[in-house]
Design a protein around this motif. Structure first.
Motif, short mmCIF file in Angstrom:
data_model
loop_
_atom_site.label_atom_id
_atom_site.label_comp_id
_atom_site.label_asym_id
_atom_site.label_seq_id
_atom_site.Cartn_x
_atom_site.Cartn_y
_atom_site.Cartn_z
N PHE A 39 17.33 -7.08 -4.31
CA PHE A 39 16.91 -6.76 -2.94
C PHE A 39 16.63 -5.27 -2.78
N PHE A 40 17.49 -4.43 -3.32
CA PHE A 40 17.27 -2.98 -3.23
C PHE A 40 15.98 -2.57 -3.92
N TYR A 41 15.77 -3.07 -5.14
CA TYR A 41 14.55 -2.70 -5.86
C TYR A 41 13.31 -3.27 -5.19
N GLY A 42 13.40 -4.49 -4.67
CA GLY A 42 12.26 -5.05 -3.95
C GLY A 42 11.92 -4.25 -2.71
N THR A 43 12.95 -3.82 -1.97
CA THR A 43 12.72 -2.99 -0.79
C THR A 43 12.08 -1.66 -1.16
N ALA A 44 12.55 -1.06 -2.26
CA ALA A 44 11.98 0.22 -2.69
C ALA A 44 10.53 0.07 -3.13
N ILE A 45 10.24 -0.99 -3.87
CA ILE A 45 8.88 -1.20 -4.37
C ILE A 45 7.92 -1.50 -3.22
N TYR A 46 8.35 -2.32 -2.28
CA TYR A 46 7.49 -2.72 -1.17
C TYR A 46 7.69 -1.84 0.06
N ALA A 47 8.25 -0.65 -0.12
CA ALA A 47 8.48 0.26 1.00
C ALA A 47 7.21 0.57 1.78
N PRO A 48 6.05 0.82 1.14
CA PRO A 48 4.84 1.11 1.94
C PRO A 48 4.42 -0.04 2.83
N LEU A 49 4.73 -1.29 2.46
CA LEU A 49 4.36 -2.43 3.28
C LEU A 49 5.39 -2.74 4.35
N ILE A 50 6.58 -2.18 4.23
CA ILE A 50 7.64 -2.42 5.20
C ILE A 50 7.65 -1.35 6.28
N ALA A 51 7.56 -0.10 5.89
CA ALA A 51 7.61 1.02 6.83
C ALA A 51 6.47 1.97 6.51
N ASN A 52 5.56 2.14 7.46
CA ASN A 52 4.40 2.99 7.23
C ASN A 52 3.77 3.35 8.56
N ASP A 53 3.22 4.55 8.63
CA ASP A 53 2.52 4.93 9.85
C ASP A 53 1.05 4.52 9.81
N ARG A 54 0.63 3.92 8.72
CA ARG A 54 -0.73 3.39 8.61
C ARG A 54 -0.73 1.90 8.93
N PRO A 55 -1.73 1.41 9.64
CA PRO A 55 -1.78 -0.02 9.96
C PRO A 55 -2.27 -0.85 8.78
N TYR A 56 -1.83 -2.14 8.78
CA TYR A 56 -2.38 -3.07 7.80
C TYR A 56 -3.89 -3.20 7.98
N ALA A 57 -4.29 -3.50 9.20
CA ALA A 57 -5.70 -3.71 9.54
C ALA A 57 -5.99 -2.97 10.84
N LEU A 58 -7.17 -2.40 10.91
CA LEU A 58 -7.55 -1.62 12.09
C LEU A 58 -9.04 -1.83 12.37
N GLU A 59 -9.33 -2.28 13.56
CA GLU A 59 -10.73 -2.39 14.02
C GLU A 59 -10.85 -1.47 15.22
N ALA A 60 -11.46 -0.32 15.03
CA ALA A 60 -11.44 0.70 16.07
C ALA A 60 -12.63 1.62 15.92
#
Length: 547
Positions: A39-60
């Motif tokens: 769980f710790f390693y998975g959280t670290a690896i997928y950190a950009p998808l869990i916490a990020n100031d960039r949106p997954y998708a943006l239509e703007a």
């Protein structure tokens, strides 16, 4: 005794590793530790998808970026004209001190600025408005080619005409904003769909994201599923598919998408809040915060201990969809940065130091120990004395001194920790190879004329791997502890990049207890789980224990 039809006369033969896995399956603490580490390693690896100031998708529509690009057209044209007013020799004499840009490079630099500005405008303009911009860029490219070919007068005349065109384009393509007076003239922009978060992922991150799933599935099949009935040679190349697939995914991602310059600061959220970015559709991660993003809530307690920060307080009504109402779940630090987000990203530093430093010390220790144990004599004497010399120095203070003089960086910490902690692995390897070289299968390999590297790597090392695995497991925990101590003392990675030890150091005030407690618990749990895994592997590989 009668046997049922189809029953095997003898049960399937099981090798040593099958028996080890069977013993590990029966240990509940080992299972618990393995799940926590995964769980710790998975959280670290997928950190950009869990916490990020960039949106997954943006239509703007990025009105701020569009307006900057629209003004850049005329500015870059003036810059190109200024370069063409000078001869190549005059330009070289007038360069600033330390500049290495040639006359032609300066011309193409202004051209590239125009190309980038026009590309930004085309993203939001209708297709029918593209031809004038395309023709303008082509004319600029022709002027640059004339300047590079030393036809400076022709290029200057063309650029002089292009200055009027640039001024006209700047006026013609003024954007009509939805909040302006409808009678105001301007071009209606269309929204552009992008995927900023995925565009920021690197090939290395994609490689580990894919590899993590193979590792989890492999561990689940090994320790939580029924034992495999395949013979050992059929499982020998089982690492090819996971590693090859991960490398392929990383390479495809690098060639097709790549990664843009990842900013530490919330450009998208500030654009939404200030109105420069008008979104019609936006999807943010579960925690819409970057690890270096600050807020006005300094040293805010955890949300379950005090009132949470509301979305309106964080980015305003324009960007309220991009925030979680459960923030800050673990509180904030003295700069208002979310402690949960920084803990997630800090796991990448702390866990990677433990693994990479262990890999380095394992390679050095196994190589030195194998040579000393197999050859003996002067080789053994020389390597043994070297091990004793290294052991005489206090490892932590030696690492601390090297980091101070060499510099603070993640790579430096990994290498230094690995270079000064290989002696334990080397002594274990030496002892095992001293024992194994007298056994019959090694004597037979020598009699058959096999090469020394083949004897060491193919025959002796696999039979000496059991104690080395146990020592390597404990080394990961020790490497993580050393990195945490270095970061706590201020000699770890530099801000704003977080690590668990650095998070504990960010506030020593007892009133801000959450800053010391939660990162400290993560360090404690990780070290504990690695020690539990090491103890379980040591007991499972001990032939003296009952089956």
């Amino acid at each position: 005794m009668s046997r049922t039809k189809g029953e095997l006369r003898n049960p399937p033969a099981r090798d040593h590793w099958e028996r080890v896995r069977e013993r590990l399956r029966r240990r509940k603490l080992f299972t618990f530790a393995l799940v926590v580490l995964a769980f710790f390693y998975g959280t670290a690896i997928y950190a950009p998808l869990i916490a990020n100031d960039r949106p997954y998708a943006l239509e703007a529509i990025d009105y701020g970026g569009y307006e900057a690009a629209r003004k850049k057209i005329y500015i870059a044209t003036l810059g190109l004209d200024n370069v063409l007013e000078k001869t190549p020799s005059q330009y070289m004499e007038g360069r600033t001190t330390g500049s290495t840009q040639s006359y032609g490079d300066a011309l193409w630099s202004e051209h590239q600025a125009l190309v980038n500005a026009v590309a930004t405008m085309k993203r939001y303009l209708p297709e029918e408005d593209h031809p004038p911009l395309t023709d303008f860029v082509d004319d600029v490219a022709r002027a640059v080619e004339l300047g590079v070919d030393e036809r400076r007068q022709e290029a200057s005349r063309l650029v002089f005409e292009l200055r009027a065109d640039a001024k006209e384009l700047r006026t013609r393509y003024r954007a009509a904003r939805p909040d302006q007076d409808p009678s105001t003239s301007g071009v209606l922009l269309r929204p552009d769909r992008s995927y900023p978060l995925f565009a920021s992922l690197t090939a290395v991150e994609v490689f580990f994201m894919v590899l993590w799933w193979f590792v989890v599935l492999s561990l689940g099949r090994s320790f939580f599923a029924r034992p495999s009935k395949r013979i050992r040679p059929a499982r020998r190349w089982g690492w090819v598919l996971p590693l090859g697939t991960s490398l392929l995914c990383g390479a495809v991602w690098w060639m097709s998408i790549g990664a843009d310059e990842t900013s530490y600061y919330p450009e998208y959220k500030s654009g939404l809040a200030e109105g420069d970015l008008v979104a019609q559709f936006v999807v943010f991660p579960p925690i819409a915060m970057g690890f270096a993003e600050t807020s006005t809530e300094l040293n805010h307690p955890p949300s379950w201990h005090a009132s949470p920060v509301t979305a309106e307080e964080e980015v305003g009504s324009a960007g309220s969809r991009g925030n979680s109402h459960f923030r800050p779940l673990l509180g904030t630090d003295g700069l208002g940065r979310d402690l949960l987000v920084r803990s997630i990203y800090g796991a990448r530093i702390s866990l990677s130091v433990g693994l990479v430093s262990t890999a380095i010390l394992a390679v050095i220790g196994v190589l030195a120990g194998a040579l000393a144990g197999y050859f003996g004599g002067r080789v053994d004497l020389l390597i043994s004395r070297l091990i004793e010399v290294v052991i005489c120095f206090p490892v932590f203070f030696l690492i601390l001194g090297v980091v101070v003089f060499v510099g603070q960086s993640l790579l430096t910490i990994m290498i230094v920790v690995g270079l000064f902690r290989w002696t334990g692995i080397a002594r274990l390897t030496r002892a095992e190879f001293l024992r194994l070289k007298e056994l019959d299968f090694v004597v037979a390999a020598k009699a058959l004329g096999l090469s020394t590297p083949r004897i060491l790597l193919r025959h002796m090392l696999p039979n000496a791997i059991s104690p080395l695995l146990v020592a390597a497991t404990f080394s990961v925990a020790a490497g993580l502890s050393i990195e945490s101590a270095l970061s706590f003392l201020g000699f770890g990675v530099r801000e704003p990049i977080p690590s668990w030890g650095g998070l504990v150091r960010s506030s020593l005030n007892p009133a801000h207890w959450w800053i010391q407690v939660f990162p400290g618990l993560l360090i404690f749990m990780t070290v504990l789980c690695y020690n539990l895994v090491g103890d379980a592997i040591r007991d499972a590989m001990d032939p003296r224990l009952p089956r």
